[in-house]
Design a protein around this motif. Structure first.
Motif, PDB file in Angstrom:
ATOM      1  N   LEU A  29      54.256  -7.222   2.654  1.00 24.82           N
ATOM      2  CA  LEU A  29      54.480  -6.075   3.535  1.00 24.82           C
ATOM      3  C   LEU A  29      55.504  -6.421   4.613  1.00 24.82           C
ATOM      4  O   LEU A  29      56.398  -5.629   4.910  1.00 24.82           O
ATOM      5  CB  LEU A  29      53.156  -5.638   4.167  1.00 24.82           C
ATOM      6  CG  LEU A  29      53.203  -4.420   5.073  1.00 24.82           C
ATOM      7  CD1 LEU A  29      53.712  -3.192   4.327  1.00 24.82           C
ATOM      8  CD2 LEU A  29      51.814  -4.153   5.628  1.00 24.82           C
ATOM      9  N   ARG A  30      55.394  -7.625   5.181  1.00 23.13           N
ATOM     10  CA  ARG A  30      56.356  -8.072   6.201  1.00 23.13           C
ATOM     11  C   ARG A  30      57.761  -8.136   5.627  1.00 23.13           C
ATOM     12  O   ARG A  30      58.716  -7.646   6.233  1.00 23.13           O
ATOM     13  CB  ARG A  30      55.950  -9.455   6.738  1.00 23.13           C
ATOM     14  CG  ARG A  30      56.966 -10.058   7.707  1.00 23.13           C
ATOM     15  CD  ARG A  30      56.540 -11.411   8.207  1.00 23.13           C
ATOM     16  NE  ARG A  30      56.364 -12.424   7.189  1.00 23.13           N
ATOM     17  CZ  ARG A  30      57.349 -13.104   6.605  1.00 23.13           C
ATOM     18  NH1 ARG A  30      58.599 -12.873   6.912  1.00 23.13           N
ATOM     19  NH2 ARG A  30      57.081 -14.031   5.700  1.00 23.13           N
ATOM     20  N   LEU A  31      57.885  -8.698   4.431  1.00 25.30           N
ATOM     21  CA  LEU A  31      59.198  -8.803   3.799  1.00 25.30           C
ATOM     22  C   LEU A  31      59.744  -7.430   3.420  1.00 25.30           C
ATOM     23  O   LEU A  31      60.946  -7.189   3.506  1.00 25.30           O
ATOM     24  CB  LEU A  31      59.131  -9.717   2.575  1.00 25.30           C
ATOM     25  CG  LEU A  31      58.842 -11.192   2.892  1.00 25.30           C
ATOM     26  CD1 LEU A  31      58.634 -11.973   1.604  1.00 25.30           C
ATOM     27  CD2 LEU A  31      59.944 -11.789   3.741  1.00 25.30           C
ATOM     28  N   ASP A  32      58.838  -6.524   3.020  1.00 26.02           N
ATOM     29  CA  ASP A  32      59.252  -5.163   2.702  1.00 26.02           C
ATOM     30  C   ASP A  32      59.824  -4.465   3.941  1.00 26.02           C
ATOM     31  O   ASP A  32      60.721  -3.639   3.831  1.00 26.02           O
ATOM     32  CB  ASP A  32      58.063  -4.374   2.149  1.00 26.02           C
ATOM     33  CG  ASP A  32      58.460  -3.007   1.651  1.00 26.02           C
ATOM     34  OD1 ASP A  32      59.391  -2.935   0.825  1.00 26.02           O
ATOM     35  OD2 ASP A  32      57.841  -2.020   2.083  1.00 26.02           O
ATOM     36  N   ARG A  70      48.679  -3.780  13.242  1.00 27.73           N
ATOM     37  CA  ARG A  70      49.197  -2.817  14.215  1.00 27.73           C
ATOM     38  C   ARG A  70      50.715  -2.947  14.346  1.00 27.73           C
ATOM     39  O   ARG A  70      51.433  -1.956  14.372  1.00 27.73           O
ATOM     40  CB  ARG A  70      48.519  -3.011  15.564  1.00 27.73           C
ATOM     41  CG  ARG A  70      49.027  -2.029  16.612  1.00 27.73           C
ATOM     42  CD  ARG A  70      48.260  -2.149  17.882  1.00 27.73           C
ATOM     43  NE  ARG A  70      46.991  -1.465  17.686  1.00 27.73           N
ATOM     44  CZ  ARG A  70      45.966  -1.550  18.510  1.00 27.73           C
ATOM     45  NH1 ARG A  70      46.038  -2.308  19.576  1.00 27.73           N
ATOM     46  NH2 ARG A  70      44.866  -0.874  18.290  1.00 27.73           N
ATOM     47  N   ALA A  71      51.210  -4.173  14.411  1.00 28.59           N
ATOM     48  CA  ALA A  71      52.653  -4.401  14.534  1.00 28.59           C
ATOM     49  C   ALA A  71      53.402  -3.919  13.291  1.00 28.59           C
ATOM     50  O   ALA A  71      54.553  -3.519  13.378  1.00 28.59           O
ATOM     51  CB  ALA A  71      52.937  -5.884  14.778  1.00 28.59           C
ATOM     52  N   LEU A  72      52.730  -3.943  12.145  1.00 27.54           N
ATOM     53  CA  LEU A  72      53.341  -3.463  10.908  1.00 27.54           C
ATOM     54  C   LEU A  72      53.139  -1.959  10.717  1.00 27.54           C
ATOM     55  O   LEU A  72      53.609  -1.385   9.743  1.00 27.54           O
ATOM     56  CB  LEU A  72      52.762  -4.218   9.701  1.00 27.54           C
ATOM     57  CG  LEU A  72      53.153  -5.686   9.582  1.00 27.54           C
ATOM     58  CD1 LEU A  72      52.306  -6.378   8.522  1.00 27.54           C
ATOM     59  CD2 LEU A  72      54.633  -5.819   9.267  1.00 27.54           C
ATOM     60  N   GLY A  73      52.412  -1.334  11.640  1.00 31.07           N
ATOM     61  CA  GLY A  73      52.156   0.099  11.525  1.00 31.07           C
ATOM     62  C   GLY A  73      51.165   0.444  10.448  1.00 31.07           C
ATOM     63  O   GLY A  73      51.206   1.519   9.864  1.00 31.07           O
ATOM     64  N   ARG A  74      50.244  -0.460  10.163  1.00 27.01           N
ATOM     65  CA  ARG A  74      49.274  -0.255   9.089  1.00 27.01           C
ATOM     66  C   ARG A  74      47.837  -0.382   9.556  1.00 27.01           C
ATOM     67  O   ARG A  74      46.957  -0.698   8.771  1.00 27.01           O
ATOM     68  CB  ARG A  74      49.536  -1.268   7.977  1.00 27.01           C
ATOM     69  CG  ARG A  74      50.870  -1.124   7.272  1.00 27.01           C
ATOM     70  CD  ARG A  74      51.041   0.227   6.587  1.00 27.01           C
ATOM     71  NE  ARG A  74      50.007   0.472   5.613  1.00 27.01           N
ATOM     72  CZ  ARG A  74      50.138   0.254   4.316  1.00 27.01           C
ATOM     73  NH1 ARG A  74      51.265  -0.199   3.837  1.00 27.01           N
ATOM     74  NH2 ARG A  74      49.153   0.514   3.489  1.00 27.01           N
ATOM     75  N   GLU A  75      47.556  -0.119  10.821  1.00 25.89           N
ATOM     76  CA  GLU A  75      46.192  -0.278  11.310  1.00 25.89           C
ATOM     77  C   GLU A  75      45.232   0.735  10.705  1.00 25.89           C
ATOM     78  O   GLU A  75      44.019   0.520  10.710  1.00 25.89           O
ATOM     79  CB  GLU A  75      46.148  -0.232  12.837  1.00 25.89           C
ATOM     80  CG  GLU A  75      46.573   1.079  13.447  1.00 25.89           C
ATOM     81  CD  GLU A  75      46.672   0.993  14.952  1.00 25.89           C
ATOM     82  OE1 GLU A  75      45.647   0.760  15.592  1.00 25.89           O
ATOM     83  OE2 GLU A  75      47.785   1.142  15.460  1.00 25.89           O
TER      84      GLU A  75
END
Length: 110
Positions: A29-32, A70-75
């Motif tokens: 997800l981070r790499l995406d 949360r930082a990835l917008g997936r909470e």
């Protein structure tokens, strides 16, 4: 983010296997999102080592997981962990349903 169980272990994956899969999914997800670890760690307010441990499946805290999600917008994916079932008291019948005793007959018109 959907965590998938490792198929090679069947439906009974161990906790370390699940941690590893969660870390792999978070890394993907981070790499995406085209983020490096340093940037994501800063945005999440966690240390770089904490993020590395989370992504490698070597143990982490719930706080780190929540901060990274949360930082990835997936909470919102946390809601899937333990969904709260809401019960509407208006939908609960007051009395148990009674079984019907007879059919309704046709009434004669006078």
């Amino acid at each position: 983010m959907t965590v998938s169980l490792p198929e090679r272990h069947g439906p009974y994956a161990t906790v370390p296997e699940l941690e590893e899969q969660l870390g792999t999914d978070l890394r993907a997800l981070r790499l995406d999102r085209n983020l490096d670890q340093i940037t994501l760690a800063e945005r999440a307010g966690v240390s770089l080592n904490a993020l590395k441990r989370l992504e490698s499946g070597r143990g982490s805290t719930v706080r780190t997981l929540i901060s990274v999600l949360r930082a990835l917008g997936r909470e919102e994916s946390l809601k899937a962990i333990a969904p709260v079932a809401s019960i509407n008291p208006l939908t609960i019948p007051r009395h148990p349903a009674r079984q019907r005793q007879r059919a309704t007959g046709k009434r004669a018109r006078w």
